[in-house]
Enzyme design. Structure first.
Site, short mmCIF file in Angstrom:
data_model
loop_
_atom_site.label_atom_id
_atom_site.label_comp_id
_atom_site.label_asym_id
_atom_site.label_seq_id
_atom_site.Cartn_x
_atom_site.Cartn_y
_atom_site.Cartn_z
N TYR A 20 25.43 1.07 -21.59
CA TYR A 20 24.67 2.17 -22.22
C TYR A 20 24.95 3.49 -21.50
CZ TYR A 20 20.48 4.44 -24.24
OH TYR A 20 19.61 5.28 -24.90
N SER B 196 21.13 10.80 -24.32
CA SER B 196 20.03 10.23 -23.54
C SER B 196 20.03 10.92 -22.18
CB SER B 196 20.27 8.73 -23.35
OG SER B 196 19.42 8.19 -22.37
#
Ligand code: NAD
Length: 262
Positions: A157, A144
């Site tokens: 995350y 990401s």
């Protein structure tokens, strides 16, 4: 272009979103696809049907829970038993939780680290020996933009995705002379169910309307002002499997509308 026809591609978290898009991208080249992920039986059935319709040589679904190391081992060994090889591994399963650190539920921290980071360790430790024996392999970790930069309220995350890059680089070095490459793809915001769910949570955490979250939080970072398309991520994953990409290893490829350039 490496011929992917008859090669076996295992994609974790591929019943929806980016993983399903990648599955369809590889299916279009005649690969055997191993789908994984959660979902109601009719949604899983639809994912299998769509992947077949996209051109897959064959499709197998394995519902292994990425928090369970024994189920992850069975996912890789099933793929080997059914199709005879694991040629491409895409570590894509992921979940999100948005909350300030003081309210962040420890069980969410554990689940996010397990599903994103530890599962990638487990899939790779089982798939690498098979790829070595076959003399060819490609591992693609869907990280990401949050593997490179942080945003508040996403502690687990961001930590897991940063960890994924360290893991990518380490394994790339370990298998560099085995015709196996290991790379990460770092997308910006892609409008999948994972992001749809985050809009409401982020609005709550930041005291904003949902429109404000899309325009001032999500697309604010994305300088193109466009969400990334699942199909474009699939195309990048396919490129990493070509002969032209044989010397691309240990890298992260950003596809984030300029987010991390700023
Ligand atoms: P999604 O929610 O559409 O898909 C997630 C997939 O993971 C689903 O198939 C789900 O069933 C599966 N999954 C969740 N928990 C699991 C578990 N315990 N075991 C097995 N499978 C499990 O999300 P998405 O947006 O397609 O995200 C896919 C990946 O891409 C994630 O790793 C995410 O972090 C990453 N990513 C997404 C975006 C985005 O904007 N959507 C941006 C960058 C990175």
């Amino acid at each position: 272009m490496t011929n992917l026809s008859g090669k076996t591609v295992v994609i974790t978290g591929s019943t929806s979103g980016i993983g399903l898009g990648i599955a369809k991208g590889f299916a279009a080249h005649g690969a055997n696809i191993v789908l994984n992920g959660f979902g109601a039986p009719d949604a899983v059935e639809a994912a299998v049907k769509d992947t077949k319709a996209a051109g897959a040589n064959a499709v197998h679904y394995n519902g292994a829970d990425m928090t369970k190391p024994n189920e992850i081992e069975a996912l890789i060994s099933d793929a080997q038993k059914i199709f005879g090889s694991v040629d491409v591994l895409v570590n894509n399963a992921g979940i999100q939780h948005v909350s300030p650190i003081e309210n962040f539920p420890p069980e969410k921290w554990d689940a996010i680290l397990a599903i994103i980071l530890s599962s990638s360790f487990h899939t790779m430790r089982h798939a690498v020996p098979l790829m070595r024996a076959a003399g060819w392999g490609r591992i693609i970790n869907i990280a990401s933009a949050h593997a490179l930069v942080a945003s508040p309220y996403k502690s687990a995350y961001v930590a897991a995705k940063h960890g994924m890059l360290g893991l990518t680089k380490t394994i790339a070095l370990e298998v560099a002379q085995d015709n196996i490459t290991v790379n990460a793809i770092c997308p910006g915001y892609v409008k999948t169910p994972l992001v749809e769910n985050q809009i409401a949570d982020t609005a709550k955490a930041r005291g904003m309307s949902e429109d404000e979250v899309v325009n001032t939080v999500m697309l604010a970072a994305q300088h193109t002002k466009k969400f990334v398309k699942v199909e474009d991520i699939a195309a990048l994953a396919l490129f990493l499997c070509t002969d032209a990409a044989q010397n691309i290893t240990g890298t992260h490829q950003t596809i984030d509308g300029g987010w991390t350039a700023a």
